[in-house]
Design a protein around this motif. Structure first.
Motif, PDB file in Angstrom:
ATOM      1  N   HIS A  48       0.959  -1.137  -0.073  1.00  0.00           N
ATOM      2  CA  HIS A  48       0.105   0.054  -0.109  1.00  0.00           C
ATOM      3  C   HIS A  48       0.913   1.222  -0.029  1.00  0.00           C
ATOM      4  N   LEU A  49       1.536   1.448  -0.875  1.00  0.00           N
ATOM      5  CA  LEU A  49       2.705   2.462  -1.248  1.00  0.00           C
ATOM      6  C   LEU A  49       2.042   3.918  -1.003  1.00  0.00           C
ATOM      7  N   THR A  50       2.643   4.964  -0.706  1.00  0.00           N
ATOM      8  CA  THR A  50       2.277   6.056  -0.663  1.00  0.00           C
ATOM      9  C   THR A  50       3.459   6.926  -0.851  1.00  0.00           C
ATOM     10  N   GLY A  51       3.318   8.343  -0.925  1.00  0.00           N
ATOM     11  CA  GLY A  51       4.350   9.254  -0.980  1.00  0.00           C
ATOM     12  C   GLY A  51       5.512   8.973  -1.830  1.00  0.00           C
ATOM     13  N   LYS A  52       6.619   9.131  -1.577  1.00  0.00           N
ATOM     14  CA  LYS A  52       7.994   9.050  -2.525  1.00  0.00           C
ATOM     15  C   LYS A  52       7.817   7.509  -3.007  1.00  0.00           C
ATOM     16  N   SER A  53       7.318   6.334  -2.405  1.00  0.00           N
ATOM     17  CA  SER A  53       7.503   5.244  -3.023  1.00  0.00           C
ATOM     18  C   SER A  53       6.154   4.974  -4.080  1.00  0.00           C
ATOM     19  N   LEU A  54       5.268   5.547  -3.794  1.00  0.00           N
ATOM     20  CA  LEU A  54       4.320   5.471  -5.024  1.00  0.00           C
ATOM     21  C   LEU A  54       4.628   6.484  -6.053  1.00  0.00           C
ATOM     22  N   LYS A  55       5.306   7.484  -5.752  1.00  0.00           N
ATOM     23  CA  LYS A  55       5.887   8.630  -6.944  1.00  0.00           C
ATOM     24  C   LYS A  55       6.878   7.731  -7.791  1.00  0.00           C
ATOM     25  N   ARG A  56       7.599   7.102  -7.026  1.00  0.00           N
ATOM     26  CA  ARG A  56       8.713   6.133  -7.911  1.00  0.00           C
ATOM     27  C   ARG A  56       8.087   5.563  -8.946  1.00  0.00           C
ATOM     28  N   PHE A  57       7.052   4.600  -8.632  1.00  0.00           N
ATOM     29  CA  PHE A  57       6.256   3.673  -9.410  1.00  0.00           C
ATOM     30  C   PHE A  57       5.491   4.640 -10.547  1.00  0.00           C
ATOM     31  N   ALA A  58       4.702   5.778 -10.134  1.00  0.00           N
ATOM     32  CA  ALA A  58       3.946   6.744 -10.946  1.00  0.00           C
ATOM     33  C   ALA A  58       4.936   6.904 -12.311  1.00  0.00           C
ATOM     34  N   ASP A  59       6.086   7.411 -11.851  1.00  0.00           N
ATOM     35  CA  ASP A  59       7.230   8.158 -12.643  1.00  0.00           C
ATOM     36  C   ASP A  59       7.465   7.071 -13.630  1.00  0.00           C
ATOM     37  N   GLN A  60       7.683   5.832 -13.322  1.00  0.00           N
ATOM     38  CA  GLN A  60       8.229   4.732 -14.204  1.00  0.00           C
ATOM     39  C   GLN A  60       7.222   3.952 -15.051  1.00  0.00           C
ATOM     40  N   LEU A  61       5.812   4.613 -14.364  1.00  0.00           N
ATOM     41  CA  LEU A  61       4.794   3.611 -15.357  1.00  0.00           C
ATOM     42  C   LEU A  61       3.807   4.918 -15.953  1.00  0.00           C
ATOM     43  N   ALA A  62       3.775   5.956 -15.425  1.00  0.00           N
ATOM     44  CA  ALA A  62       2.564   6.956 -15.906  1.00  0.00           C
ATOM     45  C   ALA A  62       3.234   8.302 -16.053  1.00  0.00           C
ATOM     46  N   SER A  63       4.445   8.572 -16.466  1.00  0.00           N
ATOM     47  CA  SER A  63       5.158   9.792 -16.685  1.00  0.00           C
ATOM     48  C   SER A  63       4.397  10.408 -17.985  1.00  0.00           C
ATOM     49  N   ASP A  64       4.637  11.502 -18.445  1.00  0.00           N
ATOM     50  CA  ASP A  64       3.977  12.299 -19.416  1.00  0.00           C
ATOM     51  C   ASP A  64       4.669  11.584 -20.438  1.00  0.00           C
ATOM     52  N   ALA A  65       5.696  11.196 -20.771  1.00  0.00           N
ATOM     53  CA  ALA A  65       6.278  10.487 -21.886  1.00  0.00           C
ATOM     54  C   ALA A  65       5.656   9.091 -22.197  1.00  0.00           C
ATOM     55  N   ALA A  66       5.483   8.621 -21.188  1.00  0.00           N
ATOM     56  CA  ALA A  66       4.741   7.008 -21.135  1.00  0.00           C
ATOM     57  C   ALA A  66       3.322   7.173 -21.478  1.00  0.00           C
ATOM     58  N   ARG A  67       2.602   8.154 -20.973  1.00  0.00           N
ATOM     59  CA  ARG A  67       1.196   8.434 -21.387  1.00  0.00           C
ATOM     60  C   ARG A  67       1.122   8.676 -22.703  1.00  0.00           C
ATOM     61  N   GLN A  68       1.909   9.590 -23.421  1.00  0.00           N
ATOM     62  CA  GLN A  68       1.901   9.846 -24.645  1.00  0.00           C
ATOM     63  C   GLN A  68       2.409   8.652 -25.766  1.00  0.00           C
ATOM     64  N   GLN A  69       3.384   8.083 -25.020  1.00  0.00           N
ATOM     65  CA  GLN A  69       3.514   6.730 -25.973  1.00  0.00           C
ATOM     66  C   GLN A  69       2.416   6.038 -26.009  1.00  0.00           C
ATOM     67  N   VAL A  70       1.811   5.582 -25.166  1.00  0.00           N
ATOM     68  CA  VAL A  70       0.461   4.653 -24.981  1.00  0.00           C
ATOM     69  C   VAL A  70      -0.548   5.356 -25.681  1.00  0.00           C
ATOM     70  N   ILE A  71      -0.803   6.653 -26.014  1.00  0.00           N
ATOM     71  CA  ILE A  71      -1.818   7.021 -26.807  1.00  0.00           C
ATOM     72  C   ILE A  71      -1.588   6.880 -28.214  1.00  0.00           C
ATOM     73  N   ARG A  72      -0.274   7.213 -28.619  1.00  0.00           N
ATOM     74  CA  ARG A  72       0.239   7.012 -29.681  1.00  0.00           C
ATOM     75  C   ARG A  72       0.131   5.511 -30.333  1.00  0.00           C
ATOM     76  N   ALA A  73       0.337   4.650 -29.407  1.00  0.00           N
ATOM     77  CA  ALA A  73       0.287   3.274 -29.915  1.00  0.00           C
ATOM     78  C   ALA A  73      -1.248   2.933 -30.050  1.00  0.00           C
ATOM     79  N   ALA A  74      -2.089   3.494 -29.095  1.00  0.00           N
ATOM     80  CA  ALA A  74      -3.662   3.250 -29.162  1.00  0.00           C
ATOM     81  C   ALA A  74      -3.864   3.830 -30.564  1.00  0.00           C
TER      82      ALA A  74
END
Length: 135
Positions: free
Chosen positions: A79-105
């Protein structure tokens, strides 16, 4: 552990990509608050959709860290929060990652004759596309 069955058809791949896009949106929204349960659920949904992608499609999404995806299951138990959750979010849902998924879709949306997604991840309005559905 057995792997989820991969998406095979263009429709199935598009469904996985759009699910991944929505999970990214949810992860990003959760980063604005502190909802541990929602964070764990969104991470689990992210992994479920990512695991449905055929390896050739997943490998092209190089803005998503595969190592982070592999650590989602143990991370959700914590049940991550704070910095630990942010680390995952940055690796999975960064602006670049989100735009890449949108382009693939959008590649699959075009193949299937659907209106493309805009940068916000939602289908473009008719006036934003030409007669062929292109921006």
């Amino acid at each position: 552990m057995e792997h989820t069955e991969y998406a095979v058809t263009d429709d199935e791949i598009l469904n996985a990509l759009q699910g991944l896009k929505e999970a990214q949106r949810e992860i990003r929204e959760i980063m604005q608050g502190d909802d541990k349960i929602a964070a764990s659920m969104s991470l689990a949904f992210f992994k479920g959709y990512y695991d449905k992608l055929p390896p050739a499609v997943a490998q092209r999404l190089d803005q998503i860290a595969p190592e982070a995806v592999e650590h989602i299951t143990p991370a959700t138990r914590m049940h991550l929060t704070g910095k630990s959750l942010k680390r995952f979010a940055d690796q999975l849902a960064s602006d670049a990652a989100r735009q890449q998924v949108i382009r693939a879709a959008n590649v699959y949306r075009k193949k299937l004759g659907y209106i493309p997604l805009g940068p916000d991840g939602y289908p473009m309005q008719a006036e934003e596309t030409d007669a062929d559905g292109h921006d």
